[in-house]
Design an enzyme around this catalytic site. Sequence first.
Site, PDB file in Angstrom:
ATOM      1  N   ARG A   1       1.252  -5.651  -4.950  1.00 32.21           N
ATOM      2  CA  ARG A   1       1.367  -6.567  -3.810  1.00 32.21           C
ATOM      3  C   ARG A   1       1.883  -7.954  -4.188  1.00 32.21           C
ATOM      4  O   ARG A   1       1.767  -8.896  -3.398  1.00 32.21           O
ATOM      5  CB  ARG A   1       0.010  -6.705  -3.109  1.00 32.21           C
ATOM      6  CG  ARG A   1      -0.434  -5.456  -2.366  1.00 32.21           C
ATOM      7  CD  ARG A   1      -1.531  -5.760  -1.367  1.00 32.21           C
ATOM      8  NE  ARG A   1      -2.003  -4.559  -0.690  1.00 32.21           N
ATOM      9  CZ  ARG A   1      -1.426  -4.041   0.393  1.00 32.21           C
ATOM     10  NH1 ARG A   1      -0.375  -4.614   0.924  1.00 32.21           N
ATOM     11  NH2 ARG A   1      -1.922  -2.954   0.950  1.00 32.21           N
TER      12      ARG A   1
ATOM     13  N   ASP B   1       6.025  -8.070   4.846  1.00 32.85           N
ATOM     14  CA  ASP B   1       6.137  -9.101   3.796  1.00 32.85           C
ATOM     15  C   ASP B   1       7.217  -8.752   2.778  1.00 32.85           C
ATOM     16  O   ASP B   1       7.996  -9.603   2.365  1.00 32.85           O
ATOM     17  CB  ASP B   1       4.814  -9.219   3.020  1.00 32.85           C
ATOM     18  CG  ASP B   1       3.854 -10.163   3.719  1.00 32.85           C
ATOM     19  OD1 ASP B   1       4.301 -10.922   4.602  1.00 32.85           O
ATOM     20  OD2 ASP B   1       2.654 -10.123   3.394  1.00 32.85           O
TER      21      ASP B   1
ATOM     22  N   LYS C   1       8.415   0.668   5.374  1.00 28.65           N
ATOM     23  CA  LYS C   1       7.254   1.470   4.979  1.00 28.65           C
ATOM     24  C   LYS C   1       5.975   0.831   5.470  1.00 28.65           C
ATOM     25  O   LYS C   1       5.859  -0.387   5.430  1.00 28.65           O
ATOM     26  CB  LYS C   1       7.208   1.525   3.446  1.00 28.65           C
ATOM     27  CG  LYS C   1       5.960   2.111   2.874  1.00 28.65           C
ATOM     28  CD  LYS C   1       5.215   1.192   1.900  1.00 28.65           C
ATOM     29  CE  LYS C   1       4.521   0.030   2.537  1.00 28.65           C
ATOM     30  NZ  LYS C   1       3.552  -0.676   1.669  1.00 28.65           N
ATOM     31  N   THR C   2       5.045   1.526   5.975  1.00 26.93           N
ATOM     32  CA  THR C   2       3.631   1.180   6.107  1.00 26.93           C
ATOM     33  C   THR C   2       2.949   2.211   6.998  1.00 26.93           C
ATOM     34  O   THR C   2       3.473   2.559   8.062  1.00 26.93           O
ATOM     35  CB  THR C   2       3.344  -0.241   6.649  1.00 26.93           C
ATOM     36  OG1 THR C   2       1.925  -0.348   6.864  1.00 26.93           O
ATOM     37  CG2 THR C   2       4.030  -0.592   7.954  1.00 26.93           C
TER      38      THR C   2
ATOM     39  N   ASP D   1       0.486   1.614   8.615  1.00 23.47           N
ATOM     40  CA  ASP D   1      -0.057   0.897   9.771  1.00 23.47           C
ATOM     41  C   ASP D   1       0.834   1.026  11.016  1.00 23.47           C
ATOM     42  O   ASP D   1       0.388   0.783  12.130  1.00 23.47           O
ATOM     43  CB  ASP D   1      -0.243  -0.589   9.452  1.00 23.47           C
ATOM     44  CG  ASP D   1      -1.362  -0.828   8.448  1.00 23.47           C
ATOM     45  OD1 ASP D   1      -1.938   0.165   7.964  1.00 23.47           O
ATOM     46  OD2 ASP D   1      -1.647  -2.001   8.146  1.00 23.47           O
TER      47      ASP D   1
ATOM     48  N   GLY E   1       0.829  -1.207   0.000  1.00 25.25           N
ATOM     49  CA  GLY E   1       0.000   0.000   0.000  1.00 25.25           C
ATOM     50  C   GLY E   1       0.860   1.252   0.000  1.00 25.25           C
ATOM     51  O   GLY E   1       1.915   1.263   0.623  1.00 25.25           O
TER      52      GLY E   1
HETATM   53  P1  FBP Z   1       0.869  -2.027   3.712  1.00 23.13           P
HETATM   54  O1  FBP Z   1       0.983  -2.964   4.865  1.00 23.13           O
HETATM   55  O2  FBP Z   1       1.251  -2.604   2.417  1.00 23.13           O
HETATM   56  O3  FBP Z   1       1.614  -0.753   3.974  1.00 23.13           O
HETATM   57  O4  FBP Z   1      -0.652  -1.587   3.546  1.00 23.13           O
HETATM   58  C1  FBP Z   1      -1.413  -1.240   4.639  1.00 23.13           C
HETATM   59  C2  FBP Z   1      -2.831  -0.895   4.275  1.00 23.13           C
HETATM   60  O5  FBP Z   1      -2.971   0.485   4.022  1.00 23.13           O
HETATM   61  C3  FBP Z   1      -3.780  -1.365   5.379  1.00 23.13           C
HETATM   62  O6  FBP Z   1      -3.956  -0.395   6.333  1.00 23.13           O
HETATM   63  C4  FBP Z   1      -5.012  -1.757   4.608  1.00 23.13           C
HETATM   64  O7  FBP Z   1      -5.732  -2.786   5.233  1.00 23.13           O
HETATM   65  C5  FBP Z   1      -4.478  -2.259   3.314  1.00 23.13           C
HETATM   66  O8  FBP Z   1      -3.256  -1.575   3.105  1.00 23.13           O
HETATM   67  C6  FBP Z   1      -5.399  -2.018   2.145  1.00 23.13           C
HETATM   68  O9  FBP Z   1      -4.823  -2.561   1.010  1.00 23.13           O
HETATM   69  P2  FBP Z   1      -5.239  -2.291  -0.489  1.00 23.13           P
HETATM   70  O10 FBP Z   1      -4.493  -1.071  -0.936  1.00 23.13           O
HETATM   71  O11 FBP Z   1      -4.734  -3.487  -1.201  1.00 23.13           O
HETATM   72  O12 FBP Z   1      -6.706  -2.098  -0.522  1.00 23.13           O
END
Ligand code: FBP
Length: 553
Positions: free
Chosen positions: A146, A177, A203-204, A206, A82
């Site tokens: 992803r 991951d 990065k994230t 979250d 993300g």
């Molecule tokens: P990452 O762990 O790849 O940084 O993504 C986190 C996130 O933003 C979560 O908070 C959310 O559940 C998910 O991505 C949503 O993913 P997508 O962009 O595939 O809808």
Amino acid sequence: MFETSPLHAGRYSYVPKIPEIFLDSIQSVKPIPTETIEPERDREALKRIFPNSYGKPAIKFIKGEGALEDKAIAVGVILSGGPAPGGHNVIAGLFDALKKANPQSRLIGFKGGPSGLIKGQYIDLSSEIVDQYRNTGGFDIIGTGRTKIETPEQFEESLENAKKLSLDALVIIGGDDSNTNAALLSEYFFQRGAPITVVGVPKTIDGDLKNEWIETSFGFDTATRVYSELIGNICKDASSGRKYWHFVKLMGRSASHITLECAFQTRPNVALISEEIEEKQMSLSQVVEIIANTIAARAAKGENFGIVVVPEGLIEFIPEIKKLIAQINDIIATSEAEYESLSRGEAQRSYIISRLPSECASLFSSLPESIQTQLCWDRDPHGNVQVSRIETEKLLAEMTSRRLQEMMAVGAYKAKFDYQTHFFGYEGRCAFPTNFDADYCYSLGYDACLLILHGLTGYIAAIRNLSAAPKDWLPGGIPIVSLMNIEHRHGEEKPVIKKAMVELEGKPFKAFAAMRDKWALSSDYRIPGSIQYFGPPSITDTPFITLQLEQRS
Ligand code: FBP
């Protein structure tokens, strides 16, 4: 004609602040080993999977003298998962450091995430391209994805494409991951005799890729400020109109760091922390009871409005729902073709109900129909429910409404309950990075370049002392393997970086727990306002509250 906004144009001229040591010439920055980090858990399995990476020391960069070879090199970069604010600055910092070491060096961006490496889709990043993205949000400079590099063929294709481009190094910017992938690629390249240094960057939004070395993942500061601005605005709206309860779901797939930070920023009446709910083994009705009791207590004071914030991952932490989801996952996995042939909605719901054990079936049936349907939707590539698509905020609002009607019948609640629901997630992932994230990300990119130039393969960039001014930040790196555990999946040993959850014994959670009863009844919300990029440093540069609490002695 399309023109950039004044802020967009203004951000181009922002010069990120960096650790003092990066101001020196690249040649005079050297790594020194600080500690040998050997994960004791799963030691034997990790040694088997990473015979050449296991047991390396953490390093920090210090001033040195001369001696670093500065031949031109080619480096590939991947944005993975993300988006998170600041990704473009990681690339800018990496680009600038590479060019400072040798202007002939190349930076190659793989398009659309790890699949760009597997398929050999890339662009050469020139200064004209990089300059258009400095200090801006998004991952659109090269795109993201992803895809996980998993199969032997994907590893082989990655190596072949890296060789075709004569890569000396690869930088993977991603979460748990993606950094696991970086460690596996580093080991694989080494075992195949390919001298390609692989480096990760944390990065994230979250905020769950952190430990004593990685104080935060980038993007968390900006994303939580965007959400907090919106929550603060809603708090003001609620206390102006005095007629609505607002149920806000916030992103954060698993850990509740985002919700906790936004709670400090805005002081909502209810903030639920998944880790606590799991620890206390609370049922869905107990969670609803907390909300309904707060609403009734505020109504009794004449405050018939308020704010509830909940993390996206909440429902997976309520033990009975977790069990239910696991049962549904099993049903879907064991009868995939048959299940997929059914039409979405009623047919899939009936199929699931007829196969659930009776206890789970009655819980499933008690949920609003829309939530039942969402629980039946497609899983992600890892077989997990896509929690961002489950409307937990609506589930809680509807169940609270039902509970308040029961309370009204016995005289325990005497008001009219009206609610609005919101989900804030995607709104925060591509905002212009705050000054903190712009500085941090640029520094991480620079740090990644130094790891590469010193041949530190399998390391992740780690910069510490982040609550201090950037000049005093402490750059370095840690071996990715030192963050790993082994999970057993389908009889196989899988190395994984364990997500960092909210620690119930940690300073931030304790500070929150000490304040929440007061916030429940108070309407004295904290209004953080919008992110400020220009102005006094106390307004523009102060990092997020949980970081300050964690680093307070
Ligand atoms: P990452 O762990 O790849 O940084 O993504 C986190 C996130 O933003 C979560 O908070 C959310 O559940 C998910 O991505 C949503 O993913 P997508 O962009 O595939 O809808």
